[in-house]
Design a protein around this motif. Sequence first.
Motif, PDB file in Angstrom:
ATOM      1  N   LEU A  88     -51.152 -51.213  10.786  1.00 54.88           N
ATOM      2  CA  LEU A  88     -52.025 -50.670  11.828  1.00 54.88           C
ATOM      3  C   LEU A  88     -52.831 -51.767  12.510  1.00 54.88           C
ATOM      4  CD1 LEU A  88     -53.309 -47.451  10.059  1.00 54.88           C
ATOM      5  CD2 LEU A  88     -51.833 -47.558  12.064  1.00 54.88           C
ATOM      6  N   ASN A  89     -53.371 -52.688  11.734  1.00 52.17           N
ATOM      7  CA  ASN A  89     -54.144 -53.784  12.326  1.00 52.17           C
ATOM      8  C   ASN A  89     -53.263 -54.721  13.125  1.00 52.17           C
ATOM      9  OD1 ASN A  89     -56.901 -53.336  11.663  1.00 52.17           O
ATOM     10  ND2 ASN A  89     -56.420 -53.795   9.541  1.00 52.17           N
ATOM     11  N   ASP A  90     -52.034 -54.969  12.669  1.00 53.51           N
ATOM     12  CA  ASP A  90     -51.127 -55.828  13.428  1.00 53.51           C
ATOM     13  C   ASP A  90     -50.768 -55.210  14.773  1.00 53.51           C
ATOM     14  OD1 ASP A  90     -51.129 -57.702  11.443  1.00 53.51           O
ATOM     15  OD2 ASP A  90     -49.172 -57.143  10.610  1.00 53.51           O
ATOM     16  N   LYS A  91     -50.627 -53.911  14.806  1.00 58.56           N
ATOM     17  CA  LYS A  91     -50.218 -53.233  16.036  1.00 58.56           C
ATOM     18  C   LYS A  91     -51.379 -53.020  17.003  1.00 58.56           C
ATOM     19  CE  LYS A  91     -47.594 -50.316  18.486  1.00 58.56           C
ATOM     20  NZ  LYS A  91     -46.483 -50.691  19.278  1.00 58.56           N
ATOM     21  N   PHE A  92     -52.538 -52.564  16.490  1.00 57.08           N
ATOM     22  CA  PHE A  92     -53.597 -52.109  17.383  1.00 57.08           C
ATOM     23  C   PHE A  92     -54.822 -53.015  17.446  1.00 57.08           C
ATOM     24  CE2 PHE A  92     -51.395 -48.224  15.988  1.00 57.08           C
ATOM     25  CZ  PHE A  92     -50.936 -47.806  17.216  1.00 57.08           C
ATOM     26  N   ASP A  93     -55.099 -53.805  16.435  1.00 55.17           N
ATOM     27  CA  ASP A  93     -56.342 -54.580  16.407  1.00 55.17           C
ATOM     28  C   ASP A  93     -56.077 -55.949  15.769  1.00 55.17           C
ATOM     29  OD1 ASP A  93     -59.003 -54.999  16.890  1.00 55.17           O
ATOM     30  OD2 ASP A  93     -59.693 -53.981  15.078  1.00 55.17           O
ATOM     31  N   TYR A 129     -59.424 -49.582   8.694  1.00 56.09           N
ATOM     32  CA  TYR A 129     -59.312 -49.565   7.239  1.00 56.09           C
ATOM     33  C   TYR A 129     -59.029 -48.144   6.765  1.00 56.09           C
ATOM     34  CZ  TYR A 129     -64.233 -48.117   7.282  1.00 56.09           C
ATOM     35  OH  TYR A 129     -65.408 -47.460   7.522  1.00 56.09           O
ATOM     36  N   ILE A 130     -58.587 -48.026   5.522  1.00 56.12           N
ATOM     37  CA  ILE A 130     -58.134 -46.756   4.969  1.00 56.12           C
ATOM     38  C   ILE A 130     -58.880 -46.485   3.678  1.00 56.12           C
ATOM     39  CG2 ILE A 130     -56.145 -45.519   4.033  1.00 56.12           C
ATOM     40  CD1 ILE A 130     -54.404 -47.221   5.887  1.00 56.12           C
ATOM     41  N   TYR A 139     -59.893 -44.937   9.139  1.00 53.95           N
ATOM     42  CA  TYR A 139     -61.045 -45.236   9.991  1.00 53.95           C
ATOM     43  C   TYR A 139     -60.601 -46.194  11.096  1.00 53.95           C
ATOM     44  CZ  TYR A 139     -63.808 -43.113   6.320  1.00 53.95           C
ATOM     45  OH  TYR A 139     -64.333 -42.226   5.426  1.00 53.95           O
ATOM     46  N   VAL A 140     -60.703 -45.720  12.337  1.00 52.36           N
ATOM     47  CA  VAL A 140     -60.208 -46.467  13.488  1.00 52.36           C
ATOM     48  C   VAL A 140     -61.321 -46.541  14.527  1.00 52.36           C
ATOM     49  CG1 VAL A 140     -58.396 -46.558  15.244  1.00 52.36           C
ATOM     50  CG2 VAL A 140     -57.906 -45.540  13.039  1.00 52.36           C
ATOM     51  N   PRO A 141     -61.497 -47.687  15.200  1.00 49.25           N
ATOM     52  CA  PRO A 141     -62.487 -47.768  16.276  1.00 49.25           C
ATOM     53  C   PRO A 141     -62.194 -46.758  17.385  1.00 49.25           C
ATOM     54  CG  PRO A 141     -61.786 -49.957  15.638  1.00 49.25           C
ATOM     55  CD  PRO A 141     -60.904 -48.998  14.906  1.00 49.25           C
ATOM     56  N   ALA A 142     -63.250 -46.220  17.958  1.00 48.93           N
ATOM     57  CA  ALA A 142     -63.115 -45.171  18.967  1.00 48.93           C
ATOM     58  C   ALA A 142     -62.348 -45.642  20.190  1.00 48.93           C
ATOM     59  CB  ALA A 142     -64.496 -44.667  19.372  1.00 48.93           C
ATOM     60  N   GLU A 177     -62.993 -41.648  13.773  1.00 47.79           N
ATOM     61  CA  GLU A 177     -63.394 -42.672  14.740  1.00 47.79           C
ATOM     62  C   GLU A 177     -64.669 -43.349  14.256  1.00 47.79           C
ATOM     63  OE1 GLU A 177     -63.753 -41.147  18.663  1.00 47.79           O
ATOM     64  OE2 GLU A 177     -61.849 -40.073  18.557  1.00 47.79           O
ATOM     65  N   ILE A 178     -64.694 -44.672  14.355  1.00 43.20           N
ATOM     66  CA  ILE A 178     -65.883 -45.431  14.035  1.00 43.20           C
ATOM     67  C   ILE A 178     -66.352 -46.147  15.294  1.00 43.20           C
ATOM     68  CG2 ILE A 178     -65.338 -45.716  11.602  1.00 43.20           C
ATOM     69  CD1 ILE A 178     -64.304 -48.502  12.226  1.00 43.20           C
TER      70      ILE A 178
END
Length: 157
Positions: A66-71, A78-79, A123-126, A154-155
Motif C-alpha cells: 500500500l505504501n509503495d503504491k500510494f504513499d 499503517y494497519i 489507516y490511510v491519509p484522507a 481516514e487519518i
Amino acid sequence: MWYSVDFYKMALNFQLFNLRKPKMMAWLYSFVRALVTKHQYWIQYRDSNIYKLNHNGQVCYLRKALNDKFDQSLRRIYIDGSGGEAQKTFIYTPAENQTKYLGLIYLFNSLEFADTGADFLVYVPASIVAAQPFELRALIDFYRLGGKRYLIIEIAG
C-alpha cells in the motif's frame, strides 16, 4: 539473465558483412524496433508479476504494498491487525421496560464492533482516500485473505 536480449546487436550479428551499410542497418533496425518495444513491455509485466508474487496478505507485506503504491515518500499508511474494539451500547424503548441511558454516545460503523466487526483496520491519509478510493480498495482486496473483513479509516495528513 536469460530474458535480457539485445535485439539490435542480434540484428547486427545476423546481417552479412557486405550488407552492413548505414542505410541497410537503419532499415533493419526499423523492423527490430517493434520487437524491442514488445520486449520492454514484457519485462515490465514480468517485474510487476514478480512484485505481486513477493507480497501477500500478511500485515507487513500489505502495508508495504500500500505504501509503495500510494504513499512512496512519507509512508503514512499503517494497519492495525486487532480489528474493531468498540463495545455495543443499546438504547431501549419504553415498551421494553429497561433503563435507557443517553449520556455520551459515540456512533460506530457495524464493522468497528469487537464481536462482529472487521478483522483488521487500515489507516490511510484522507487525501489518498479522497483521490483514489477504488484503487485503494482494489489493492487491499487483491492481497487480503479470503473471508477477512477490513475497514478503511481516514487519518489527517
